[in-house]
Motif scaffolding. Structure first.
Motif, PDB file in Angstrom:
ATOM      1  N   GLU A 129     -24.182 -21.928  28.971  1.00  0.00           N
ATOM      2  CA  GLU A 129     -23.440 -23.182  29.044  1.00  0.00           C
ATOM      3  C   GLU A 129     -21.956 -22.889  29.241  1.00  0.00           C
ATOM      4  O   GLU A 129     -21.431 -21.921  28.696  1.00  0.00           O
ATOM      5  CB  GLU A 129     -23.634 -23.982  27.756  1.00  0.00           C
ATOM      6  CG  GLU A 129     -25.073 -24.373  27.496  1.00  0.00           C
ATOM      7  CD  GLU A 129     -25.224 -25.075  26.161  1.00  0.00           C
ATOM      8  OE1 GLU A 129     -24.226 -25.630  25.665  1.00  0.00           O
ATOM      9  OE2 GLU A 129     -26.329 -25.054  25.618  1.00  0.00           O
ATOM     10  N   PRO A 130     -21.273 -23.718  30.008  1.00  0.00           N
ATOM     11  CA  PRO A 130     -19.840 -23.472  30.220  1.00  0.00           C
ATOM     12  C   PRO A 130     -19.024 -23.796  28.966  1.00  0.00           C
ATOM     13  O   PRO A 130     -19.446 -24.575  28.107  1.00  0.00           O
ATOM     14  CB  PRO A 130     -19.482 -24.430  31.359  1.00  0.00           C
ATOM     15  CG  PRO A 130     -20.500 -25.523  31.266  1.00  0.00           C
ATOM     16  CD  PRO A 130     -21.753 -24.875  30.751  1.00  0.00           C
ATOM     17  N   GLY A 131     -17.849 -23.190  28.864  1.00  0.00           N
ATOM     18  CA  GLY A 131     -16.947 -23.468  27.753  1.00  0.00           C
ATOM     19  C   GLY A 131     -17.061 -22.444  26.636  1.00  0.00           C
ATOM     20  O   GLY A 131     -17.873 -21.527  26.676  1.00  0.00           O
ATOM     21  N   PHE A 132     -16.231 -22.621  25.641  1.00  0.00           N
ATOM     22  CA  PHE A 132     -16.180 -21.710  24.504  1.00  0.00           C
ATOM     23  C   PHE A 132     -17.334 -21.973  23.542  1.00  0.00           C
ATOM     24  O   PHE A 132     -17.615 -23.107  23.189  1.00  0.00           O
ATOM     25  CB  PHE A 132     -14.852 -21.880  23.767  1.00  0.00           C
ATOM     26  CG  PHE A 132     -14.771 -21.067  22.506  1.00  0.00           C
ATOM     27  CD1 PHE A 132     -14.536 -19.714  22.559  1.00  0.00           C
ATOM     28  CD2 PHE A 132     -14.943 -21.671  21.270  1.00  0.00           C
ATOM     29  CE1 PHE A 132     -14.470 -18.954  21.402  1.00  0.00           C
ATOM     30  CE2 PHE A 132     -14.880 -20.933  20.107  1.00  0.00           C
ATOM     31  CZ  PHE A 132     -14.641 -19.569  20.175  1.00  0.00           C
ATOM     32  N   LYS A 133     -18.000 -20.916  23.133  1.00  0.00           N
ATOM     33  CA  LYS A 133     -19.069 -21.004  22.148  1.00  0.00           C
ATOM     34  C   LYS A 133     -18.831 -19.932  21.083  1.00  0.00           C
ATOM     35  O   LYS A 133     -18.478 -18.798  21.393  1.00  0.00           O
ATOM     36  CB  LYS A 133     -20.443 -20.752  22.786  1.00  0.00           C
ATOM     37  CG  LYS A 133     -20.797 -21.745  23.867  1.00  0.00           C
ATOM     38  CD  LYS A 133     -21.130 -23.102  23.283  1.00  0.00           C
ATOM     39  CE  LYS A 133     -21.556 -24.063  24.332  1.00  0.00           C
ATOM     40  NZ  LYS A 133     -20.614 -25.090  24.627  1.00  0.00           N
ATOM     41  N   VAL A 134     -19.020 -20.291  19.834  1.00  0.00           N
ATOM     42  CA  VAL A 134     -18.898 -19.340  18.735  1.00  0.00           C
ATOM     43  C   VAL A 134     -20.127 -18.442  18.737  1.00  0.00           C
ATOM     44  O   VAL A 134     -21.254 -18.926  18.755  1.00  0.00           O
ATOM     45  CB  VAL A 134     -18.774 -20.071  17.381  1.00  0.00           C
ATOM     46  CG1 VAL A 134     -18.779 -19.097  16.228  1.00  0.00           C
ATOM     47  CG2 VAL A 134     -17.518 -20.923  17.354  1.00  0.00           C
ATOM     48  N   VAL A 135     -19.901 -17.137  18.751  1.00  0.00           N
ATOM     49  CA  VAL A 135     -21.002 -16.181  18.735  1.00  0.00           C
ATOM     50  C   VAL A 135     -21.337 -15.866  17.282  1.00  0.00           C
ATOM     51  O   VAL A 135     -20.462 -15.450  16.520  1.00  0.00           O
ATOM     52  CB  VAL A 135     -20.620 -14.893  19.499  1.00  0.00           C
ATOM     53  CG1 VAL A 135     -21.764 -13.906  19.497  1.00  0.00           C
ATOM     54  CG2 VAL A 135     -20.214 -15.226  20.924  1.00  0.00           C
TER      55      VAL A 135
END
Length: 183
Positions: A129-135
């Motif tokens: 998915e595009p955008g910032f994601k917390v890993v």
């Protein structure tokens, strides 16, 4: 060494105060390249275009510093982590599981971890998915780097000697722990 001892005692007190075991059984490993114009020894991190030092750290699952290894910036993440593994086995003997990113997925590091009875789990980033994601798990070590840079002296590494720089990191993180314990 004194700052590391102060930090470790504060860490154990903080963990026990939170109802956890004094020694962590899991941790997260990562590195950060910082500019160090005054350093006697420095190297080039070609990936990040930084001439300076690299901070290899291991934190517990709360983000509290367990171990720091300072090297020149041209040392790979997995090479810096091998040193951390050796020292952590002696200092934190109950540590069993480590989380890391793709830079640590190297055969030599995994072999070293297996010989020291560590399990290293590489946490993959998902770019579906595009955008910032917390890993998951990896955000904890990134938060610890953020806590370090709250100390203006640690934004850049202006120390000529590497041991002084390591002591300042220990002092900064011990200060955060002591503040948590006292409040």
């Amino acid at each position: 060494m004194l700052f590391q001892t102060i930090h470790d005692v504060a860490l154990m007190i903080d963990r026990e105060r939170a109802g956890r075991d004094a020694s962590s059984s899991a941790g997260i490993v990562d590195s950060q390249s910082v500019k160090s114009p005054a350093a006697r020894e420095r190297g080039d991190d070609a990936g990040k275009k930084i001439n300076g030092r690299k901070r290899h750290i291991a934190v517990d699952t709360d983000g509290c510093l367990l171990m720091v290894n300072l090297t020149t910036a041209d040392i790979s993440d997995s090479a810096g982590a091998r040193t951390i593994l050796e020292v952590m086995r002696k200092r934190w003997p109950w540590m069993k599981h480590l989380f890391a990113d793709n830079a640590y997925d190297r055969k030599t590091l995994m072999d070293k971890a297996a010989s020291l009875d560590f399990t290293v789990e590489v946490v993959q980033r998902t770019d579906t998915e595009p955008g910032f994601k917390v890993v998951p798990r990896r955000w904890v070590v990134e938060r610890a780097f953020g806590w370090m840079t709250c100390w203006r002296r640690l934004v850049r590494d202006d120390e000529a000697r590497i041991d002084i720089s390591g002591g300042m990191i220990q002092l900064a993180m011990a200060s955060l722990l002591l503040r948590r314990v006292c409040h």
